[in-house]
Scaffold this motif. Structure first.
Motif, short mmCIF file in Angstrom:
data_model
loop_
_atom_site.label_atom_id
_atom_site.label_comp_id
_atom_site.label_asym_id
_atom_site.label_seq_id
_atom_site.Cartn_x
_atom_site.Cartn_y
_atom_site.Cartn_z
N ALA A 93 0.84 -1.20 0.00
CA ALA A 93 0.00 0.00 0.00
C ALA A 93 0.87 1.25 0.00
N THR A 94 0.47 2.25 -0.76
CA THR A 94 1.23 3.50 -0.82
C THR A 94 0.35 4.73 -0.62
N THR A 95 -0.89 4.72 -1.11
CA THR A 95 -1.73 5.90 -1.00
C THR A 95 -2.26 6.05 0.42
N SER A 96 -2.63 7.28 0.75
CA SER A 96 -3.11 7.56 2.10
C SER A 96 -4.30 6.68 2.48
N GLN A 97 -5.26 6.57 1.58
CA GLN A 97 -6.47 5.80 1.86
C GLN A 97 -6.14 4.32 2.02
N ASP A 98 -5.33 3.77 1.14
CA ASP A 98 -5.01 2.34 1.21
C ASP A 98 -4.17 2.01 2.44
N VAL A 99 -3.19 2.87 2.73
CA VAL A 99 -2.34 2.62 3.90
C VAL A 99 -3.19 2.59 5.17
N TYR A 100 -4.06 3.57 5.31
CA TYR A 100 -4.87 3.64 6.53
C TYR A 100 -5.85 2.46 6.63
#
Length: 294
Positions: A102-109
């Motif tokens: 995961a790299t994007t803010s939404q996916d990481v969270y």
């Protein structure tokens, strides 16, 4: 991760003794013990959290930096000798799931909430991020290098400066994503004065700094756009020992997160590192500006 600041304000830590010794603290006694790492940004966030909790009615809040490594933090939260610490979403996810992509803010969270072990919880993440950046001087930027993809076509001409672990973490990744192989990789420091001086002098042409660093604007450096998301999101997120905060206290920290932007976090760091303001005063002003005081 982090980084740039020498914490001259450790004397602000309330009380004495070792908050990591365990027993009789944290959720077990009803005290709220906020930890911070030994960098200024973490201390500022801890003081903001403490002020927000007190404004929500908590009378038993203590800030006790420095804590130490993430391994120490996790252990302290497990035995509830700490109640809450400010953390960074991407690094925290990688601690609990080393294989995440995961790299994007939404996916990481989203993945962090799935992977967080029993006994912990993460509250709402802030829009604010403090993440790795690649920066260049204005002359190189004016030649057309504005993104990592632009950089990739020129890497063979350029010397890079950054922390010692950069090669093991990112050398292969930047080659795979952007075709970038630097002419030379030099170890400077972790986003600190050695890196800044090397970039200013031209000893290196590309450097790894951090998104809330006051030195970027102060020196006219130009951050490059990571257009394929090599660096993961690093949103500020409270990591909590489950059961140590009341619903009202959770809501208070969520309101802090909702208000905290990257530009505000950068300004807080300027006030601490350049203006030498007291972290308690900085925290109080932040809470007042964002209508987070009772």
């Amino acid at each position: 991760m982090k980084r740039l600041f020498v914490v001259v304000a450790l004397l602000l830590a309330a009380g004495c003794g070792n908050p990591l010794a365990g027993g009789g603290e944290g959720g077990a006694s009803g005290d709220i013990i906020i930890g911070a790492s030994d960098v200024g940004e973490s201390l500022l966030l801890a003081q903001i959290y403490a002020g927000a909790l007190r404004n929500a009615g908590a009378t038993n809040v203590t800030v006790r930096p420095p804590v130490g490594s993430r391994e120490v933090v996790v252990k302290a939260l497990q035995d509830k000798s700490l109640s809450v610490v400010p953390d960074y979403s991407g690094n925290l996810l990688r601690y609990f799931d080393k294989d995440t992509t995961a790299t994007t803010s939404q996916d990481v969270y989203a993945q962090l909430r799935q992977k967080i072990p029993a006994g912990f919880e993460v509250l709402d993440q802030a829009p604010a991020e403090d993440k790795d950046l690649l920066v260049v001087g204005p002359q190189l930027a004016s030649s057309g290098i504005r993104t990592f993809s632009d950089l990739g076509r020129r890497c063979g001409e350029l010397v890079f400066g950054g922390p010692g672990q950069w090669s093991s973490r990112w050398k292969d990744k930047i080659k795979a994503l952007y075709g970038c192989e630097f002419k030379e990789i030099r170890t400077t420091d972790t986003g600190g004065p050695v890196t800044v001086a090397a970039l200013k002098s031209g000893d290196v042409q590309v450097a790894d700094l951090f998104s809330t660093s006051s030195t970027i604007a102060a020196n006219g450096f130009v951050p490059l756009v990571d257009d394929k998301n090599m660096f993961p999101a690093q949103n500020i997120v409270p990591l909590v020992a489950r059961g140590t905060l009341s619903p009202a206290e959770v809501a208070a920290l969520n309101r802090v997160s909702a208000a905290l932007t990257t530009s505000q976090l950068t300004q807080l760091n300027v006030e601490f590192t350049e203006q030498k303001r007291n972290p308690l005063d900085i925290a109080e002003d932040f809470l007042a500006r964002n209508n987070l005081k009772s």
